[in-house]
Design an enzyme around this catalytic site. Structure first.
Site, PDB file in Angstrom:
ATOM      1  N   CYS A 154       0.803  -1.228   0.000  1.00  7.20           N
ATOM      2  CA  CYS A 154       0.000   0.000   0.000  1.00  7.20           C
ATOM      3  C   CYS A 154       0.835   1.277   0.000  1.00  7.20           C
ATOM      4  O   CYS A 154       0.305   2.362  -0.206  1.00  7.20           O
ATOM      5  CB  CYS A 154      -0.937  -0.010   1.197  1.00  7.20           C
ATOM      6  SG  CYS A 154      -1.845  -1.558   1.334  1.00  7.20           S
ATOM      7  N   HIS A 287      -2.776   8.388   5.571  1.00  7.31           N
ATOM      8  CA  HIS A 287      -3.058   7.060   5.027  1.00  7.31           C
ATOM      9  C   HIS A 287      -4.464   6.667   5.484  1.00  7.31           C
ATOM     10  O   HIS A 287      -5.262   6.244   4.677  1.00  7.31           O
ATOM     11  CB  HIS A 287      -1.993   6.080   5.536  1.00  7.31           C
ATOM     12  CG  HIS A 287      -2.029   4.747   4.862  1.00  7.31           C
ATOM     13  ND1 HIS A 287      -2.093   4.602   3.503  1.00  7.31           N
ATOM     14  CD2 HIS A 287      -2.018   3.477   5.379  1.00  7.31           C
ATOM     15  CE1 HIS A 287      -2.112   3.306   3.195  1.00  7.31           C
ATOM     16  NE2 HIS A 287      -2.077   2.617   4.312  1.00  7.31           N
ATOM     17  N   HIS A 321      -9.744   1.894  -0.156  1.00  3.60           N
ATOM     18  CA  HIS A 321      -8.292   1.721  -0.093  1.00  3.60           C
ATOM     19  C   HIS A 321      -7.852   1.088  -1.403  1.00  3.60           C
ATOM     20  O   HIS A 321      -8.062  -0.103  -1.640  1.00  3.60           O
ATOM     21  CB  HIS A 321      -7.916   0.841   1.093  1.00  3.60           C
ATOM     22  CG  HIS A 321      -6.432   0.805   1.354  1.00  3.60           C
ATOM     23  ND1 HIS A 321      -5.505   1.266   0.445  1.00  3.60           N
ATOM     24  CD2 HIS A 321      -5.724   0.363   2.431  1.00  3.60           C
ATOM     25  CE1 HIS A 321      -4.283   1.114   0.941  1.00  3.60           C
ATOM     26  NE2 HIS A 321      -4.397   0.565   2.146  1.00  3.60           N
TER      27      HIS A 321
END
Lengths: 393, 266
Positions: A154, A287, A321
């Site tokens: 990620c 994030h 996400h």
């Protein structure tokens, strides 16, 4: 290090195709998560996900090997829009992906299990399973000289931005696309579900009720250029990449360091490269995955860096996400927010968590000069990028 | 071009070295994927030989822990449940994350996935790190698993030419110092570069000429690219055997249709 101009942006997201749609949705904290319908995940409950509403081949008007490649290509082309002639400049591509052609691989594995003769389709499978294949297609379509493929889960997207910046500074390329792209796949949906990290009802970043992520798909592209190349192409900067920082937690394969040690290091490195003090940052585009652990450790890390926590937001309640795409896609939106002086809303947030002790801002206006974007990934992998509105004098 | 001084190098080639597994830490043997174990042993050897702890990691792999990916999906498709352990290991950078945890390397941790060009691309990625992030562990690893042995005969002619049925597997690790001027022993890389219809060997020769080097010393692609790891294996062998001079090692990825060149100065 000089601040490097960003002269083009591209985005594909749950809000649709184009930077304008992604940014408008993010700024308003719009609800763009929908029940997963791209495939049957086989899960008892259908999760809400950030799905791209239209297949990329329809928008591109051409077949693409897989959705990851299609999203990447569309975003790259948007970032390059109106540049019909590179005028002899050397274009590079740094592409971030974790899923790559996994959606094809899943079909292959499913079929191979029941039909051993399906092995004859192996060539097609292998050709698209390798992440470099995705980059190769994008590089060919945009006329790039060379390319690089990063896969650090990620955090990858922001590493791509950092690497593109450095490759231009070193004179390897004159202009360089940093592209992050990932499609939804059975592997990731089931994988995160098996780790019990999915909030089936939609993620709630920094909220007391948060239980996990909402997966998403899409791509973000930033076209970086040397100042000379930007001038040669006649393109105005839409913002600047001021600094990049990277680190590892050395703690756990999936859980973040409880005190955010690695995250802090990455942020401090990015600030140092940008030659900024923490107080210069006007917004943290966090994030903010909405997992119980991430949001606590991320804010702990920020408190360790910032004497006074700046306004912060998470875009994942709107976009989901998007894994390797999240860094670039959210950086694209952050650059727009920087230009407009907008602090985006955080979709999904309602209730303060005392364990975090801070709430993301609602949509607001502010005089922004610098935005910090963070991304963290599996393996304790951390990345941070500082974006600037203006060139450093 | 950035030249990375070589502080040490090490390699594990299971086909040639049956005892490598003895060096795998007991806790990894029990639960971790074989590809991680290969990487761990090569990394440990290189770090021990360099007598320094690296500050960053740049790993390269074409397919990563493909057996874990397959294992996870088989579980999902067959039993309706995949093992979380398989899922975690299937992520391409999990191996580099594991090495960071085991060796306490808290600097940048990058994973490059560039097929046969992974070694070259790793070196380019390492060259963008800050001088304070060195020494860096540069590691390339890919496995020969049963699935690949099954599918190789079904690959296209172009793929087969570069992925022979005598598929080799290895983990190759270098500990590299901060970039500086060309001074033996060192490594540098150019590419990957799109072929645009240029034949791979000719493209490597073109890259060599950009470096001002004699293209005739490029190691033949047919020998160096018949597996994902061969370019790194070739560099490690030439370094450890102290073959003095400039060595150019070409690589070509048919899936990306791109070539790259590694320069090894010994």
């Amino acid at each position: 290090m000089p601040y490097l101009p960003v002269i083009g942006l591209g985005a594909v997201s749950s809000a649709g195709y184009g930077v304008k749609k992604a940014y408008a949705a993010v700024a308003d904290g719009a609800g763009c998560l929908t029940s997963l319908s791209v495939f049957d995940s086989g899960l008892k409950q259908v999760p809400l996900c950030g799905q791209v509403p239209e297949k990329p081949e329809i928008r591109l008007g051409a077949e693409v090997p897989d959705a990851t490649t299609g999203f990447a290509l569309w975003a790259a082309k948007e970032a390059l829009i109106d540049i019909t002639d590179l005028k002899g400049l050397r274009l590079g591509v740094v592409l971030a992906t974790t899923v790559a052609g996994m959606t094809r691989s899943e079909l292959f594995f499913r079929e191979l299990r029941d039909k051993p003769e399906f092995v004859r389709h192996a060539g097609v499978f292998l050709a698209h399973h390798e992440p470099t294949a995705t980059t190769g297609v994008v590089a060919r379509q945009v006329g790039a000289l060379g390319f690089h493929t990063l896969s650090t889960a990620c955090s990858t997207g922001l590493h791509a931005v950092g690497m593109a910046k450095r490759l231009i500074e070193q004179g390897v390329y004159d202009v360089c696309l940093a592209v992050g792209s990932d499609a939804l796949s059975i592997l990731t949906v089931r994988g995160f579900a098996s780790l019990m990290l999915i909030d089936f009802d939609g993620c709630k970043p920094f909220d007391k009720r948060r239980v996990g992520i909402s997966l998403g798909e899409g791509a973000g592209a930033l076209l970086l250029a040397s100042p000379e190349a930007a001038a040669k192409l006649g393109r105005e900067a839409v913002g600047y990449v001021a600094g990049w920082g990277a680190s590892a937690d050395c703690h756990h394969m999936t859980a973040p360091h409880p005190e955010g040690r690695g995250a802090r290091m990455a942020v401090e490195k990015a600030l140092a490269e940008a030659a900024l003090a923490p107080s210069d940052i006007g917004l943290i585009a966090a994030h903010g995955t909405a997992t119980p652990d991430n949001d606590v450790s991320e804010i702990k890390a920020m408190r360790a860096v910032f004497e006074k926590l700046p306004p912060f937001c998470s875009m994942k309640g709107t976009l989901g996400h998007t894994l390797a795409a999240s860094g670039t896609l959210e950086a694209v939106c952050a650059l727009r927010a920087l230009r407009d002086g907008v602090i985006p809303a955080t979709a999904g947030f309602e209730e303060l968590d005392e364990a975090i002790g801070a709430a993301p801002s609602g949509r607001a206006t502010a005089e922004l000069r610098f935005v910090l974007k963070t991304s963290f990934g599996f393996g304790g992998n951390n990345a941070a990028v500082v974006l600037a509105k203006e060139r450093r004098l | 071009m950035k030249y990375l001084p070589i502080l040490s190098a090490a390699m594990v080639e299971p086909a040639r070295e049956s005892a490598w597994a003895d060096e795998v830490p007991a806790k990894m043997k029990r639960r971790d994927p074989r590809i991680w174990q290969l990487a761990m042993v090569a990394a440990n050897r290189a770090i021990q030989a360099a007598s320094v702890r690296p500050k960053s990691i740049v790993a390269g792999t074409a397919l990563g822990a493909l057996d874990e990916t397959r294992g996870y999906l088989d579980g999902v498709f067959k039993d309706g449940f995949g093992s979380p352990r398989n899922f975690i290991a299937s992520v391409h950078n999990s191996m580099a994350g594991k090495l960071a945890v085991e060796f306490g390397i808290d600097g940048p941790n990058l994973t490059v996935c560039e097929g046969q060009n992974s070694f070259a691309s790793c070196l380019v990625a390492a060259s963008v790190l800050d001088s304070g992030d060195f020494p860096a562990l540069v590691l390339v690893v890919d496995e020969n698993i049963e699935l690949l042995r099954r599918i190789v005969p079904h690959l296209s002619n172009q793929c087969r030419e570069f992925l022979s049925e005598t598929w080799s597997e290895a983990a190759v690790a270098f500990v590299a110092g901060a970039p500086g001027p060309k001074s033996a022993p060192c490594l540098a890389a150019l590419g990957p570069r799109r072929s645009e219809g240029v034949e791979p060997c000719a493209l490597c020769a073109q890259l060599a000429s950009e470096l001002g080097l004699d293209a005739s010393i490029v190691a033949p692609l047919s020998r160096t690219s018949d597996s994902f790891v061969k370019p790194a294996v070739c560099a490690c062998e030439r370094y450890t055997s102290s073959q003095k001079g400039d060595h150019l090692i070409g690589s070509y990825s048919p899936t990306a249709d791109a070539a790259a060149l590694v320069l090894l100065c010994v």
